[in-house]
Write a protein that holds these residues in place. Structure first.
Motif, PDB file in Angstrom:
ATOM      1  N   PHE A 159     -15.387  29.644 112.605  1.00 19.36           N
ATOM      2  CA  PHE A 159     -13.897  28.927 112.974  1.00 19.36           C
ATOM      3  C   PHE A 159     -12.984  29.056 111.849  1.00 19.36           C
ATOM      4  N   ALA A 160     -12.975  29.761 111.003  1.00 23.98           N
ATOM      5  CA  ALA A 160     -11.985  30.174 110.005  1.00 23.98           C
ATOM      6  C   ALA A 160     -11.037  31.463 110.146  1.00 23.98           C
ATOM      7  N   ALA A 161     -11.758  32.213 110.613  1.00 27.92           N
ATOM      8  CA  ALA A 161     -11.593  33.106 110.887  1.00 27.92           C
ATOM      9  C   ALA A 161     -10.360  32.747 112.131  1.00 27.92           C
ATOM     10  N   GLY A 162     -11.423  31.897 113.591  1.00 28.32           N
ATOM     11  CA  GLY A 162     -10.089  31.612 114.666  1.00 28.32           C
ATOM     12  C   GLY A 162      -8.769  31.090 114.131  1.00 28.32           C
ATOM     13  N   GLN A 163      -9.206  30.343 112.353  1.00 25.30           N
ATOM     14  CA  GLN A 163      -7.257  29.340 111.460  1.00 25.30           C
ATOM     15  C   GLN A 163      -7.042  30.477 111.141  1.00 25.30           C
ATOM     16  N   LEU A 203     -12.694  25.805 102.372  1.00 20.78           N
ATOM     17  CA  LEU A 203     -13.911  25.577 101.641  1.00 20.78           C
ATOM     18  C   LEU A 203     -15.336  25.270 102.500  1.00 20.78           C
ATOM     19  N   ILE A 204     -16.240  26.102 102.762  1.00 22.38           N
ATOM     20  CA  ILE A 204     -17.286  25.901 103.567  1.00 22.38           C
ATOM     21  C   ILE A 204     -18.944  25.689 102.410  1.00 22.38           C
ATOM     22  N   LEU A 205     -19.161  24.794 103.269  1.00 25.79           N
ATOM     23  CA  LEU A 205     -20.967  24.591 101.561  1.00 25.79           C
ATOM     24  C   LEU A 205     -21.194  23.573 102.938  1.00 25.79           C
ATOM     25  N   SER A 206     -22.452  24.145 102.338  1.00 23.44           N
ATOM     26  CA  SER A 206     -23.802  23.522 103.155  1.00 23.44           C
ATOM     27  C   SER A 206     -24.887  23.013 101.591  1.00 23.44           C
ATOM     28  N   ALA A 241     -11.594  31.678 102.074  1.00 27.80           N
ATOM     29  CA  ALA A 241     -12.393  30.848 102.566  1.00 27.80           C
ATOM     30  C   ALA A 241     -13.193  30.817 101.820  1.00 27.80           C
ATOM     31  N   LEU A 242     -13.452  30.175 100.924  1.00 30.86           N
ATOM     32  CA  LEU A 242     -15.064  30.116  99.268  1.00 30.86           C
ATOM     33  C   LEU A 242     -15.470  29.471 100.296  1.00 30.86           C
TER      34      LEU A 242
END
Length: 293
Positions: A84-88, A207-210, A174-175
């Protein structure tokens, strides 16, 4: 930022690590202490772990039988979020606490969408560094590098020559803090750590977080899991949703917001909620992606 041409199809990755038959772990590695990255590798069915890791992982699985499924859904979230982030349009990825590289890792997904994407892995386990460097030799697409550093020292990560050589912090990044913050205690400055990293990012960054949570597991399972990880390389700190959301600061959530792992933009072929032993309630972790305006 200059856009790369998006391509379809799959970039082949050589995931068979070219290790000599007499390969030995780095001398500075204490294989008698379970390490969270190698325990996670075991949950995913990997072979890059040692007896202490396997024993601790099996004890954790006994306390929480859905743990292997939780690891799988977390890996799938990572893939969806990176895509998704790469697509953005994001072309730089900083993956901290990456763990043992495996199929579906950040560089594979990002460089499938944008072959010139730049990925920097950060982990404090020498085993991770060993495998990630093997990955560099076998996966020529784009740019992938590895830094051996500790999340608890965010300034050192941001100032590291390896990061500065690969990533331009003036451009969107993208962190990725995927399944790692629950190994950082509040008293170690978890919020300060994330704030330091967020503040270093340019507008348009993500920020991509789980994060593991006690909100859906039984009290007994959560307590036992926490106890088991006390003997590992890092403690397990399960946080409720109200304590996870502040990590995003003033970043704006995209999609469904902060939700349980399988519910973040699910796609065909990923774990269905009906496949979970107790429904989606069994997945005791939250996930989200937010952008800096």
């Amino acid at each position: 930022m200059t856009e790369d041409t998006t391509v379809t199809g799959t970039i082949a990755a050589d995931w068979e690590w070219a290790r000599a038959g007499d390969w030995q772990p780095p001398t500075e590695l204490d294989t008698g202490i379970p390490h969270t990255a190698r325990m996670y590798d075991y949950y995913l069915g990997g072979k890059d772990n040692f007896e202490a890791d396997r024993k601790a992982a099996e004890a954790a699985i006994a306390a929480y039988p859905a743990l292997r499924l939780l690891a799988r859904t977390n890996r799938e979230f990572l893939g969806r979020a990176v895509e998704f982030a790469a697509g953005q349009g994001i072309r730089q990825f900083l993956d901290i606490g990456t763990g043992i590289p495996a199929v579906g890792s950040t560089n594979e997904v990002a460089q499938r969408v944008a072959p010139a994407a730049r990925v920097v892995y950060v982990d404090n386990d020498p085993i991770v560094a060993t495998h990630a460097r093997a990955l560099l030799a076998s996966h020529p697409a784009g740019h992938t590098s590895v830094i051996e550093a500790d999340l608890r020292e965010p300034e050192a990560i941001l100032d590291h020559p390896g990061l500065r050589a690969a990533i331009d912090l003036r451009e969107p990044v993208a962190l990725m803090l995927v399944a790692v913050l629950h190994f950082i205690r509040d008293e170690d400055g978890a919020e300060r750590i994330v704030r330091t990293l967020r503040d270093a990012l340019a507008p348009g960054s993500a920020l991509i977080l789980s994060h593991g949570s006690p909100d859906f597991a039984s009290r007994e399972s959560a307590d036992e899991g926490t106890r088991i990880y006390r003997s590992a390389s890092a403690p397990l700190v399960l946080r409720p949703r109200a304590a996870v959301e502040p990590f995003f600061g003033d970043f704006e959530f995209t999609g469904p917001g902060l939700v349980q792992l399988p519910l973040w933009r699910p796609t065909p072929g990923h774990v269905r909620t009906t496949d979970l032993p107790e429904g989606w309630q069994a997945v005791s972790a939250y996930a989200g992606v937010a952008f800096k305006s």
